[in-house]
Design a protein around this motif. Structure first.
Motif, PDB file in Angstrom:
ATOM      1  N   UNK A 332       0.970  -0.922  -0.181  1.00  0.00           N
ATOM      2  CA  UNK A 332      -0.755  -0.021   0.374  1.00  0.00           C
ATOM      3  C   UNK A 332       0.932   1.063   0.063  1.00  0.00           C
ATOM      4  N   UNK A 333       0.433   2.377   1.647  1.00  0.00           N
ATOM      5  CA  UNK A 333       1.198   3.561   0.526  1.00  0.00           C
ATOM      6  C   UNK A 333       2.939   3.631   0.780  1.00  0.00           C
ATOM      7  N   UNK A 334       2.784   2.184   2.415  1.00  0.00           N
ATOM      8  CA  UNK A 334       4.361   2.028   2.449  1.00  0.00           C
ATOM      9  C   UNK A 334       5.227   1.508   1.254  1.00  0.00           C
ATOM     10  N   UNK A 335       4.979   1.470   0.103  1.00  0.00           N
ATOM     11  CA  UNK A 335       5.342   1.100  -1.642  1.00  0.00           C
ATOM     12  C   UNK A 335       5.846   2.273  -1.590  1.00  0.00           C
ATOM     13  N   UNK A 336       5.926   3.141  -1.318  1.00  0.00           N
ATOM     14  CA  UNK A 336       6.311   4.856  -1.719  1.00  0.00           C
ATOM     15  C   UNK A 336       7.716   4.865  -1.068  1.00  0.00           C
ATOM     16  N   UNK A 337       8.146   3.736   0.295  1.00  0.00           N
ATOM     17  CA  UNK A 337       9.511   4.022   1.437  1.00  0.00           C
ATOM     18  C   UNK A 337      10.605   3.579   0.408  1.00  0.00           C
ATOM     19  N   UNK A 338      11.328   4.398   0.094  1.00  0.00           N
ATOM     20  CA  UNK A 338      12.970   4.013  -0.474  1.00  0.00           C
ATOM     21  C   UNK A 338      13.280   2.880   0.438  1.00  0.00           C
ATOM     22  N   UNK A 339      13.727   2.867   1.452  1.00  0.00           N
ATOM     23  CA  UNK A 339      14.322   2.367   2.498  1.00  0.00           C
ATOM     24  C   UNK A 339      13.130   0.857   3.173  1.00  0.00           C
ATOM     25  N   UNK A 340      12.392   0.886   2.178  1.00  0.00           N
ATOM     26  CA  UNK A 340      11.970  -0.637   2.172  1.00  0.00           C
ATOM     27  C   UNK A 340      12.683  -1.037   0.928  1.00  0.00           C
ATOM     28  N   UNK A 341      13.017  -2.788   1.489  1.00  0.00           N
ATOM     29  CA  UNK A 341      13.401  -3.541  -0.036  1.00  0.00           C
ATOM     30  C   UNK A 341      12.784  -4.221  -0.956  1.00  0.00           C
ATOM     31  N   UNK A 342      11.382  -3.531  -0.584  1.00  0.00           N
ATOM     32  CA  UNK A 342      10.276  -4.553  -1.698  1.00  0.00           C
ATOM     33  C   UNK A 342      10.369  -3.917  -2.275  1.00  0.00           C
ATOM     34  N   UNK A 343      10.639  -2.388  -1.974  1.00  0.00           N
ATOM     35  CA  UNK A 343      10.316  -1.334  -3.041  1.00  0.00           C
ATOM     36  C   UNK A 343      11.556  -0.983  -3.964  1.00  0.00           C
ATOM     37  N   UNK A 344      12.571  -1.213  -3.427  1.00  0.00           N
ATOM     38  CA  UNK A 344      13.801  -0.903  -3.944  1.00  0.00           C
ATOM     39  C   UNK A 344      14.257  -2.549  -4.962  1.00  0.00           C
ATOM     40  N   UNK A 345      13.205  -3.405  -4.770  1.00  0.00           N
ATOM     41  CA  UNK A 345      13.392  -4.440  -5.584  1.00  0.00           C
ATOM     42  C   UNK A 345      12.078  -4.115  -6.579  1.00  0.00           C
ATOM     43  N   UNK A 346      11.459  -3.621  -6.155  1.00  0.00           N
ATOM     44  CA  UNK A 346      10.592  -3.183  -6.853  1.00  0.00           C
ATOM     45  C   UNK A 346      10.835  -2.242  -8.836  1.00  0.00           C
ATOM     46  N   UNK A 347      11.926  -0.961  -7.881  1.00  0.00           N
ATOM     47  CA  UNK A 347      12.613  -0.188  -8.833  1.00  0.00           C
ATOM     48  C   UNK A 347      13.770  -1.135  -9.870  1.00  0.00           C
ATOM     49  N   UNK A 348      14.562  -1.671  -8.851  1.00  0.00           N
ATOM     50  CA  UNK A 348      15.278  -2.662 -10.388  1.00  0.00           C
ATOM     51  C   UNK A 348      14.901  -3.661 -11.226  1.00  0.00           C
ATOM     52  N   UNK A 349      13.354  -3.670 -10.309  1.00  0.00           N
ATOM     53  CA  UNK A 349      12.737  -4.671 -11.865  1.00  0.00           C
ATOM     54  C   UNK A 349      12.716  -4.543 -12.570  1.00  0.00           C
ATOM     55  N   UNK A 350      12.360  -3.071 -12.764  1.00  0.00           N
ATOM     56  CA  UNK A 350      12.264  -2.362 -13.575  1.00  0.00           C
ATOM     57  C   UNK A 350      13.416  -2.634 -15.724  1.00  0.00           C
ATOM     58  N   UNK A 351      14.229  -2.652 -14.456  1.00  0.00           N
ATOM     59  CA  UNK A 351      15.403  -2.995 -15.640  1.00  0.00           C
ATOM     60  C   UNK A 351      15.692  -4.347 -16.014  1.00  0.00           C
ATOM     61  N   UNK A 352      15.170  -5.035 -15.708  1.00  0.00           N
ATOM     62  CA  UNK A 352      15.288  -6.683 -16.229  1.00  0.00           C
ATOM     63  C   UNK A 352      14.906  -7.437 -18.010  1.00  0.00           C
ATOM     64  N   UNK A 353      13.420  -5.831 -18.446  1.00  0.00           N
ATOM     65  CA  UNK A 353      13.022  -5.996 -19.369  1.00  0.00           C
ATOM     66  C   UNK A 353      14.194  -6.103 -21.010  1.00  0.00           C
ATOM     67  N   UNK A 354      15.394  -5.209 -19.709  1.00  0.00           N
ATOM     68  CA  UNK A 354      15.888  -4.242 -20.660  1.00  0.00           C
ATOM     69  C   UNK A 354      17.348  -5.489 -20.825  1.00  0.00           C
ATOM     70  N   UNK A 355      17.904  -4.953 -19.705  1.00  0.00           N
ATOM     71  CA  UNK A 355      19.346  -5.257 -18.880  1.00  0.00           C
ATOM     72  C   UNK A 355      19.804  -7.321 -19.328  1.00  0.00           C
ATOM     73  N   UNK A 356      20.900  -7.748 -19.920  1.00  0.00           N
ATOM     74  CA  UNK A 356      21.015  -9.383 -20.284  1.00  0.00           C
ATOM     75  C   UNK A 356      20.810  -9.272 -21.923  1.00  0.00           C
ATOM     76  N   UNK A 357      20.231  -8.787 -22.830  1.00  0.00           N
ATOM     77  CA  UNK A 357      19.542  -8.909 -23.387  1.00  0.00           C
ATOM     78  C   UNK A 357      17.810  -7.470 -23.815  1.00  0.00           C
ATOM     79  N   UNK A 358      17.381  -7.068 -24.458  1.00  0.00           N
ATOM     80  CA  UNK A 358      16.331  -6.705 -24.300  1.00  0.00           C
ATOM     81  C   UNK A 358      15.076  -7.674 -24.303  1.00  0.00           C
TER      82      UNK A 358
END
Length: 381
Positions: A332-358
């Motif tokens: 929920x609202x906690x997903x906006x907290x950059x201190x939460x591990x899952x929030x950082x993992x969500x931001x990181x996941x955006x790169x996976x359809x590009x990294x190591x070959x799109x």
């Protein structure tokens, strides 16, 4: 293919689990994500512990099932993954093992396995990312050396690396996919400049790298001159086929934590959320079976993963994004907290359809090399 474990393999699992139970307590505190020298020291300390215990070479010289058991057990125990060692252990090392000479394997593989040397990847360029064959970094032969000039971008862990797996153009007159060579570049060579890049999540694991007439010995070339595209395909097959294995185990663990969090917060009563979690559970279970098949196939064909790695990479990239989109829904609202591990993992996941070959590249590989479909006409869609 038999997907069950033998008594001997289960004994290996038990011994590994016992060792992990004692070894993890000896690790120093995990450093801050921004402390790259500290992260390098932490990751190499763990690699040395694996080496001393006889587990360091499981990425290369073990049976497929032993490798999978190792990844299952280390991830479930919360052990460090390869971290800053990932290019050396999962890309450069396997490539050198498959394509290098005896002297090259003797020079570079033991330091990688001991955690003595860190590697980075110098493939992408500002104008050559998905279209990697259009790279422009030049290497001109001068006696027993190449003089390298050009630039690279998205160079993972360049700021703490000792070596770089570097793609260069050694014959500018050859067709694009030819005239490329694969070099081992010493990062302390005169003329190498590294500038860190900051990501959306605030981390700086990538860098720009500038090469100004850098001398690289010809003996540091892996494979024949101008045969680097084929060698690169070997590297990328490892990157797409086996490098994400530990992350799948981590995603399955995250999925269990998501279900527990949904129950604790009362979200478990939402049938739509339960269906999403159930579908993701089936998705990652299928991905794990696909990993088992890919690893077994690579063992059968000499240790190099095949085009099945592209099937895995394509589906995993999107499944990971779906997993952390679901995590945001649970938070929920906690997903906006950059201190939460899952929030950082969500931001990181955006790169996976590009990294190591799109994902587009993976679809092309699947269409052409697995399904046998014709290539699109030049200039057409």
């Amino acid at each position: 293919m038999d997907l069950t474990y033998t008594e001997e393999e289960e004994d290996f699992r038990a011994r590994l689990r016992t060792w992990l139970g004692g070894a993890l307590h000896r690790l120093p505190p995990k450093p801050s994500p921004d402390d790259w020298p500290g992260r390098r020291a932490y990751d190499t300390t763990w690699q040395r512990m694996l080496y001393d215990a006889g587990y360091a070479d499981l990425h290369w010289d073990a049976s497929p099932t032993q490798r999978l058991i190792f990844l299952e057990e280390t991830e479930r125990a919360g052990a460090p993954y390869v971290g800053a060692n990932f290019v050396g252990l999962l890309h450069a090392g396997p490539t050198i093992a498959a394509e290098g000479t005896g002297a090259q394997r003797e020079r570079w593989l033991p330091p990688i396995l001991r955690g003595d040397e860190i590697w980075c990847q110098g493939f992408s360029e500002p104008d050559a990312g998905s279209d990697l064959a259009s790279l422009r970094t030049r290497a001109v032969r001068d006696g027993d050396s190449y003089i390298v000039t050009g630039s690279k971008i998205w160079t993972s862990h360049a700021e703490v690396a000792d070596w770089c797996e570097l793609l260069v153009r050694t014959d500018p007159t050859a067709p694009r996919h030819r005239g490329i060579s694969w070099l081992a570049l010493p990062m302390d060579a005169p003329g190498v400049t590294v500038r860190p890049l900051r990501t959306l999540a605030g981390s700086a694991e990538f860098a720009e790298m500038f090469l100004d007439e850098v001398r690289v010995p010809v003996t540091h070339r892996i494979g024949e001159e101008n045969d680097g595209w084929r060698v690169t395909m070997v590297t990328l097959s490892f990157e797409r086929g086996t490098a994400f294995v530990g992350e799948v185990v981590a995603c399955r663990r995250t999925l269990g934590a998501l279900a527990a969090s949904a129950r604790a917060s009362g979200r478990w009563d939402d049938p739509v959320l339960r269906r999403r979690l159930g579908r993701l559970h089936a998705e990652f279970g299928a991905l794990w079976r696909l990993i088992q098949w890919n690893v077994s196939e690579s063992q059968r064909t000499g240790g190099v993963p095949g085009t099945g790695g592209s099937v895995f990479k394509l589906r995993y990239s999107h499944a990971r994004q779906e997993l952390y989109d679901t995590a945001a829904d649970v938070l929920g609202a906690d997903s906006l907290d950059l201190g939460h591990e899952w929030t950082l993992d969500r931001l990181s996941s955006l790169s996976y359809t590009i990294a190591a070959g799109t994902s587009q590249i993976q679809r092309n590989i699947i269409a052409e090399r697995i399904l046998g479909l014709p290539k699109p006409p030049k200039g057409g869609g």
